[in-house]
Scaffold this motif. Sequence first.
Motif, PDB file in Angstrom:
ATOM      1  N   THR A  93       0.726  -1.128   0.095  1.00  0.00           N
ATOM      2  CA  THR A  93      -0.050  -0.070   0.074  1.00  0.00           C
ATOM      3  C   THR A  93       0.781   1.329  -0.033  1.00  0.00           C
ATOM      4  O   THR A  93       0.363   2.359  -0.492  1.00  0.00           O
ATOM      5  N   LEU A  94       1.849   1.355   0.797  1.00  0.00           N
ATOM      6  CA  LEU A  94       2.853   2.206   0.812  1.00  0.00           C
ATOM      7  C   LEU A  94       3.568   2.528  -0.744  1.00  0.00           C
ATOM      8  O   LEU A  94       3.678   3.858  -1.136  1.00  0.00           O
ATOM      9  N   GLY A  95       3.847   1.444  -1.229  1.00  0.00           N
ATOM     10  CA  GLY A  95       4.357   1.465  -2.674  1.00  0.00           C
ATOM     11  C   GLY A  95       3.306   2.168  -3.490  1.00  0.00           C
ATOM     12  O   GLY A  95       3.925   2.908  -4.496  1.00  0.00           O
ATOM     13  N   ALA A  96       2.018   1.574  -3.555  1.00  0.00           N
ATOM     14  CA  ALA A  96       1.146   2.146  -4.463  1.00  0.00           C
ATOM     15  C   ALA A  96       0.767   3.630  -4.219  1.00  0.00           C
ATOM     16  O   ALA A  96       0.559   4.531  -5.125  1.00  0.00           O
ATOM     17  N   LEU A  97       0.965   4.018  -2.800  1.00  0.00           N
ATOM     18  CA  LEU A  97       0.695   5.475  -2.443  1.00  0.00           C
ATOM     19  C   LEU A  97       1.890   6.394  -3.027  1.00  0.00           C
ATOM     20  O   LEU A  97       1.464   7.349  -3.428  1.00  0.00           O
ATOM     21  N   GLY A  98       2.983   5.969  -2.981  1.00  0.00           N
ATOM     22  CA  GLY A  98       4.189   6.526  -3.805  1.00  0.00           C
ATOM     23  C   GLY A  98       3.859   6.893  -5.094  1.00  0.00           C
ATOM     24  O   GLY A  98       4.188   8.068  -5.595  1.00  0.00           O
ATOM     25  N   GLY A  99       3.259   5.856  -5.833  1.00  0.00           N
ATOM     26  CA  GLY A  99       2.935   6.032  -7.289  1.00  0.00           C
ATOM     27  C   GLY A  99       1.697   6.805  -7.607  1.00  0.00           C
ATOM     28  O   GLY A  99       1.656   7.761  -8.507  1.00  0.00           O
ATOM     29  N   ALA A 100       0.809   6.789  -6.649  1.00  0.00           N
ATOM     30  CA  ALA A 100      -0.361   7.674  -6.835  1.00  0.00           C
ATOM     31  C   ALA A 100      -0.049   8.977  -6.242  1.00  0.00           C
ATOM     32  O   ALA A 100      -0.564   9.860  -7.177  1.00  0.00           O
ATOM     33  N   LEU A 101       0.789   9.354  -5.483  1.00  0.00           N
ATOM     34  CA  LEU A 101       1.191  10.883  -5.129  1.00  0.00           C
ATOM     35  C   LEU A 101       2.197  11.413  -6.317  1.00  0.00           C
ATOM     36  O   LEU A 101       1.870  12.514  -6.479  1.00  0.00           O
ATOM     37  N   THR A 102       2.850  10.555  -7.155  1.00  0.00           N
ATOM     38  CA  THR A 102       3.585  10.876  -7.964  1.00  0.00           C
ATOM     39  C   THR A 102       2.927  11.240  -9.379  1.00  0.00           C
ATOM     40  O   THR A 102       3.369  11.983 -10.099  1.00  0.00           O
TER      41      THR A 102
END
Length: 298
Positions: free
Chosen positions: A206-215
């Motif tokens: 989820t943290l990895g996906a959050l990094g992508g979503a914020l970018t």
Amino acid sequence: MFTTVAIILDGFGFAAWLFLSSVGLTLIYGVMRILNISHGGFYALGAYSAAWAIGLYTQTGNTIALTYLIIPVAAIVVGILTGLLVERGLLRFMYGHEEVLMVLVTYAVFLILEDVTKLIWGTESYVAYQPAFWLGTVDVAGIPYTIYKFLIIGIAVAVGAGLYWGLNHTRVGKLLLVVIHDREVSAALGINVTLFFTVTFVIGTTLGALGGALTAPEISVVPGIGAEVIVMAFAVIVIGGMGSIGGAMIGAVIVGFARAMSVHLYPPVEMFSIYLVMAVVLAVRPYGLFALAEGRKI
């Protein structure tokens, strides 16, 4: 003066992105001793899902403000669903095997996720600039800087502080530290190690996906972005010490400023500077800056 300010701003901005993109990777390794190569795939899924959802929403003509809610929701949904699917459907059968085998398995998962993104969203680029554009810019020493970048820096600090507090000041976090130090003793004491593995993996994805979503609002989301981020994230956690949350934060700052300095002072060595720093750190601290050397088992 102008160049110095630009280096500082870009250094912290890049460091925030790197930390958000790599902290899930180091968390999973610290608890499960799995170097999750598929982390880049979860990053890409987060970026694609956020860009796609923002694109659909903005077509309705409603206020852009709600896109700031869409971004974390998209990351959480994708991270939980795919994280559970991969951990429960595949990785749980591999526990206890050699770490090299786990690397190969997660690399295979990464390749699968790369193809999944193409099957779902195609090969065309997605642009979801609205959240970053809507906040506008602020003038810092004569340099126009997007406010959205400051938002990402703030989120990175909040995530780091939240993880530190959760690991050191909650009962679940302290139990998790026991699992990290000795999973066999933890199981003997009645701790559900399997459940901790599942939850940790889902939080990491989820943290990895959050990094992508914020970018996503700052880039053009295209096939292959996952491969780039896993290489950069690996450099960060190796420098900081694999399995160390604090090390990931320091490693992100080091890599962020190395990249910013090279971009502004001598652009041709942008990528070389990052790996040069990694090589120097490993020459002095083979296990990274904040990781303790593990005893060799015979």
